[in-house]
Enzyme design. Structure first.
Site, PDB file in Angstrom:
ATOM      1  N   PRO A  84      -7.228  38.963 -57.638  1.00 46.97           N
ATOM      2  CG  PRO A  84      -5.397  39.911 -58.751  1.00 46.97           C
ATOM      3  CD  PRO A  84      -5.811  38.722 -57.920  1.00 46.97           C
ATOM      4  CB  CYS A  85     -11.823  38.697 -60.229  1.00 47.60           C
ATOM      5  SG  CYS A  85     -12.787  39.220 -58.805  1.00 47.60           S
ATOM      6  CG  HIS A  86      -9.747  44.369 -58.711  1.00 51.06           C
ATOM      7  ND1 HIS A  86      -9.352  43.480 -57.729  1.00 51.06           N
ATOM      8  CD2 HIS A  86      -8.699  45.228 -58.882  1.00 51.06           C
ATOM      9  CE1 HIS A  86      -8.126  43.793 -57.313  1.00 51.06           C
ATOM     10  NE2 HIS A  86      -7.710  44.842 -58.004  1.00 51.06           N
TER      11      HIS A  86
END
Length: 359
Positions: free
Chosen positions: A317-319
């Site tokens: 989850p780089c978001h």
């Protein structure tokens, strides 16, 4: 080989010097403008980090770049076939047009002659080039935040399946080139915020990205180069598993993701990605906080680059990483998707909290 491909640094130096010695051996694709040029192009030179070098015009087109109108890379300096020139100029006037054989016949052209001329110069037919130009236009439309249906219509495709099939053709190798190679399989997964492409083998997931991500063609090419595998359309049990898990996620169930992920990336990147997966649903961090979490507080920029190199959207989850000022920062799938995902996860976390409080 008589000619080994120069390194990208050598090619960039040739671009800065407008060195004609490399003319015809490589072209530069500028990621910020989505344009490809000759190395001798007189235009202002792009930054090194915005340059991708390709060995053929076909590769530039397949990656979704359009030819520069200043250096006109698709036209030879001398001796260009008059028919080729006329058709390329017509294509530039109407790049969104769905060209057909009947259009060429109406221009008084012989189909076999046109086909031979384009195959000889570009390795593909005029109609294939025209299709890739439409696909490139579609990618630009999607990058601007337009709905998929709008991009599809802008590209001249009458059906969603035709549009999807055209994009799919960008990833595959011809069957004759796949003998003796391992195979990865790519397929589409529909989500509420747009279709995603999943590439997997029988054991692990290699890529999960939104289909309209501008860098997707280059990411696919990198996977092919790193693994030495061909890529064909199809499914594996891993594809089915990640689709089920994504469905649960988008339905609001915080079950986590158990799909096995292939071990791409450098050791540093894998360390960053592993830490990303420790950020709880509904949580966010700044890049500096992420750097501290891995014990490298001075590596904020390196952490940001590792985030950008992530090819497994949502699952890694780089978001969930934002700017130090609390603002949203770059996201390959588009900032609107980043905002949507964070809000979706905020609601999931709130729902989980209420459920725990009621127990």
């Amino acid at each position: 080989m008589l000619f080994d491909r120069p390194t990208d640094d050598i090619l960039y130096d040739a671009l800065l010097k407008r060195d004609a010695a490399y003319e015809g051996f490589a072209w530069v694709c500028v990621t910020t403008t989505r344009i490809f040029c000759r190395l001798t192009c007189p235009a202002r030179k792009p930054k090194r980090e915005n340059c991708v070098f390709q060995e053929s015009i076909a590769a530039c087109l397949e990656a979704g770049f359009r030819p520069c109108l200043r250096c006109r890379p698709m036209l030879r300096y001398k001796g260009n076939d008059a028919t080729v020139t006329a058709l390329l100029e017509a294509l530039e006037r109407e790049p969104e047009r769905r060209w057909r054989e009947s259009d060429l016949l109406a221009m008084g052209l012989d189909l076999s002659t046109v086909r031979r001329a384009f195959k000889r110069q570009f390795g593909m037919s005029f109609l294939e080039i025209a299709r890739l130009r439409r696909v490139g236009l579609a990618a630009e439309t999607l990058t601007g935040g337009a709905p998929v249906i709008e991009a599809q219509l802008d590209a001249g495709f009458e059906s969603g399946s035709g549009f999807r099939a055209a994009i799919s053709q960008l990833i595959g190798s011809a069957p004759r080139h796949l003998r003796g190679k391992g195979l990865l399989k790519a397929d589409w997964i529909e989500t509420p915020i747009g279709p995603m492409m999943a590439i997997a083998d029988e054991h692990a997931l290699h890529l999960l990205e939104f289909a309209d991500r501008p860098a997707l063609p280059n990411e696919i090419r990198r996977i092919r180069e790193r693994t030495g595998c061909g890529i064909v359309m199809g499914r594996t049990p891993v594809t089915d598993q990640i689709e089920r898990e994504l469905t649960r996620y988008f339905d609001g169930h915080d079950d986590g993701f158990e799909t096995r992920i292939a071990g791409h990336g450098t050791p540093f990147e894998r360390m960053v990605w592993s830490e990303l997966r420790r950020i709880p649903t509904g949580g966010i961090r700044s890049y500096s906080e992420q750097a501290k979490a891995i014990g490298r507080p001075g590596s904020v920029r390196a952490v940001a680059r590792a985030n950008g190199a992530n090819q497994i959207a949502i699952v890694i989850p780089c978001h969930r990483v934002i700017g130090a000022d609390g603002g949203l920062t770059g996201y390959g799938g588009g900032l609107w998707r980043k905002r949507w995902l964070l809000e979706h996860e905020r609601r999931m976390a709130a729902g989980r909290g209420r459920a725990e409080a009621a127990e």
